[in-house]
Design an enzyme around this catalytic site. Structure first.
Site, PDB file in Angstrom:
ATOM      1  CB  ILE A  36      -0.962   0.040   1.201  1.00 23.83           C
ATOM      2  CG1 ILE A  36      -0.185   0.076   2.530  1.00 23.83           C
ATOM      3  CG2 ILE A  36      -1.931  -1.136   1.161  1.00 23.83           C
ATOM      4  CD1 ILE A  36      -1.050   0.409   3.730  1.00 23.83           C
ATOM      5  NE  ARG A 143       0.440  -3.812  10.037  1.00 18.85           N
ATOM      6  CZ  ARG A 143       1.104  -2.904   9.323  1.00 18.85           C
ATOM      7  NH1 ARG A 143       1.175  -3.020   7.996  1.00 18.85           N
ATOM      8  NH2 ARG A 143       1.707  -1.886   9.916  1.00 18.85           N
ATOM      9  CB  THR A 157      -7.757   1.340  -5.913  1.00 17.41           C
ATOM     10  OG1 THR A 157      -8.771   2.302  -5.600  1.00 17.41           O
ATOM     11  CG2 THR A 157      -7.228   1.595  -7.314  1.00 17.41           C
ATOM     12  CB  CYS A 409     -33.617 -17.359 -28.596  1.00 18.83           C
ATOM     13  SG  CYS A 409     -35.301 -17.975 -28.791  1.00 18.83           S
ATOM     14  CG  HIS A 470     -40.013 -10.700 -25.701  1.00 17.58           C
ATOM     15  ND1 HIS A 470     -39.105 -10.966 -26.704  1.00 17.58           N
ATOM     16  CD2 HIS A 470     -40.358 -11.909 -25.180  1.00 17.58           C
ATOM     17  CE1 HIS A 470     -38.913 -12.275 -26.791  1.00 17.58           C
ATOM     18  NE2 HIS A 470     -39.661 -12.868 -25.872  1.00 17.58           N
TER      19      HIS A 470
END
EC number: 1.5.1.3
Length: 528
Positions: A36, A143, A157, A409, A470
């Site tokens: 980090i 932590r 992130t 389909c 639909h």
């Protein structure tokens, strides 16, 4: 007591969460190995991450309230002076230093620990004036807080690049947290990353056992397995990004703005034309939760397609009756296939995938080596020529339509390889939003995951493009209930247990869902 939020999550039963004084959410940016920072600073520059942080920590549903951000002293000092305190939020700084005195600074309070901070925020006036609490660093605070029972959510992130760090935090405990939302990958300053929000769904690994269901059974889900049933505590900007809202929003749009039309089944529909949904397969699996989807049926039908079979009786023997109506004697006779054996669906999906162009006789014939095997061609191109723009599989064969019990389909799929990921776009000419589409989303997401597994890739995107979308008139009330009243839960995580790299070697037991806890099944009649 607030101390319970940072201690053992159970009270003896193994699943009961203590009555919290104040819970919180963590906001952090980290590399894949949970780095980090370096030398007390962020070792990357990502303006979009700063914007995400601001949006998450400042957003409130009540304009008269604000959020609180809890941080350590070093994190406070790392913020440029001109931006201290963080505006629009109550800044709670944790320090045991007697010389650290900013008590006179507006919108800043000092606490000696996480426990005392949570107790402070649970009391007056903050229990009324503060809407959400966010933990924003640094390393020691993370932590202590990251996997503690008081942590409701983690907004992370996730940085995919290897970046040198000297400060690390623990891995997130994915046995109790599941992804709520993950953005599609972004690239900024040559760094690839994504925004992912994980929410706490259970308190212990013990709860996970009852949530982990192989597709060999389809037992009823126990909604009590998820401790948290309503995730609206999330910031609105995050809550509404759950991908199930793509489906729910489309249903709502059709019901509200669609055109009333007649149809082949004489049931009647409300429809719109031309729409698209995009699902991220990297973190979770898009099996809808606002109504229970027949997962075992999804798996068995897809394996049946892959086998090239056109015999509906094979599925029926496995308790999957989704083709029973279109394979019935009455139905086959009604479309002029009077000589066709009951259950023989003709050259439908699986036949076209594996034997395109072969002459169809009946469901018992051996078509080995006949026609063109589109599925193996797709896999070969992905492995040997991944940049090919012709990695396509089509079920639409005009010369065979009259022989099919039902023309396809979901008729066309294209695959795309980039960054070690496999994505798929499927075009569906006709989409029954109530019964068909939840099934179709899951089936093509699963097909993409299977082919990725075979080709040593990871799943990327599934893009669902629809022509006529639909809602049948006899489904309107049920789907109204689903789209307007039900709140989604986390999508499950899919694990493929097979070491096989042959697309024809998969078995139903190879696929395991972790954490599928949907709302109840909604009974809807199929239009035939």
């Amino acid at each position: 007591m607030a101390s319970e939020l940072l201690a053992n999550p159970t009270n003896g039963s193994g699943i009961t969460r203590p009555d919290p004084q104040r819970t919180y959410q963590v906001v952090v940016a980290a590399t894949q190995n949970m780095g980090i920072g370096k030398d007390g600073k962020l070792p990357w520059r990502l303006p979009s991450d700063m914007k995400f942080f601001k949006d998450v920590t400042m957003t409130t549903s009540d304009p008269l309230k604000r959020n609180a951000v809890i941080m350590g002293r070093k994190t406070w000092e790392s913020i440029p002076i001109q931006h201290r305190p963080l505006p629009g939020r109550l800044n709670v700084v944790l320090t045991r230093s007697g010389s650290f005195d900013i008590a006179t600074v507006e919108n800043v309070v000092i606490c000696g620990s996480m426990i005392s901070a949570l107790e402070l925020l649970a009391g007056s006036p903050y229990c009324v004036s503060v809407e959400k609490v966010f933990v924003i660093g640094g390393g020691q605070i993370y932590r202590e807080a990251l996997n503690a029972p008081g942590c409701d959510a983690v907004h992370i992130t996730e940085i995919e690049e290897h970046i040198e760090c000297d400060t690390f935090i623990p891995l997130l405990d994915e046995s109790v947290f599941q992804p709520w939302y993950s953005s599609f990958p972004l690239v900024e300053n040559k760094i690839r990353y994504c925004f992912t929000t994980y929410v706490r769904v259970r308190n212990s690994v013990a709860e996970l056992t009852s949530q982990t269901n192989g597709c060999s059974s389809d037992s009823k889900s126990d909604s009590g397995n998820f401790e948290i049933q309503n995730f609206s505590f999330l910031p609105k900007t995050v809550f509404e990004k759950h991908e199930e809202y793509l489906y729910l929003g489309l249903v709502e749009n059709i019901i509200s703005n669609g055109v009333t039309k007649n149809d082949r089944t004489r049931t009647g529909t409300v429809s719109i034309f031309g729409c698209q949904m995009r699902f991220n397969l990297r973190k979770s699996f898009p099996l809808l939760t606002t109504k229970k989807v027949f997962w075992r049926g999804v798996v068995e039908e897809l394996l049946w397609f892959i086998s090239g079979s056109t015999n509906a009786k094979i599925l029926k023997e496995k308790g999957v009756n989704i083709w029973e109506g279109n394979g019935s004697r009455e139905y086959l006779d009604s479309i002029g296939l009077t000589d066709r054996e009951e259950g023989d669906l003709g050259p439908i999906y699986g036949f076209q995938w594996r034997h395109f162009g072969a002459r169809y006789t009946d469901m018992h014939a051996d078509y080995s080596g006949q026609g063109f095997d589109q599925l193996l061609d797709v896999i070969s191109k992905i492995k040997n020529n991944p940049d090919d723009r012709r990695i396509i599989q089509s079920a639409w064969n005009p010369s065979d339509l009259r022989l099919m019990a039902l023309p396809p389909c979901h008729m066309f799929a294209q695959f795309y390889v980039a960054n070690g990921e496999l994505s798929c776009q499927m075009y569906q000419r006709s989409a029954d939003m109530g019964l068909g589409v939840p099934f179709n989303i899951a089936a093509y997401a699963l097909l993409t995951c299977m082919i990725a597994h075979v080709c040593d890739l990871v799943p990327g995107d599934f893009v669902h493009s629809i022509g006529d979308a639909h809602v049948y008139s006899n489904h309107l009330s049920d789907l109204f209930e689903t789209s307007f009243r039900m709140l989604p839960k986390t999508f499950p995580v899919l694990k493929i247990n097979s070491g096989e790299k042959d697309i024809d070697s998969f078995e139903a037991a190879d696929f395991k869902l972790i954490g599928y806890d949907p709302h109840q099944k909604i009974e809807m009649k199929m239009a035939v």
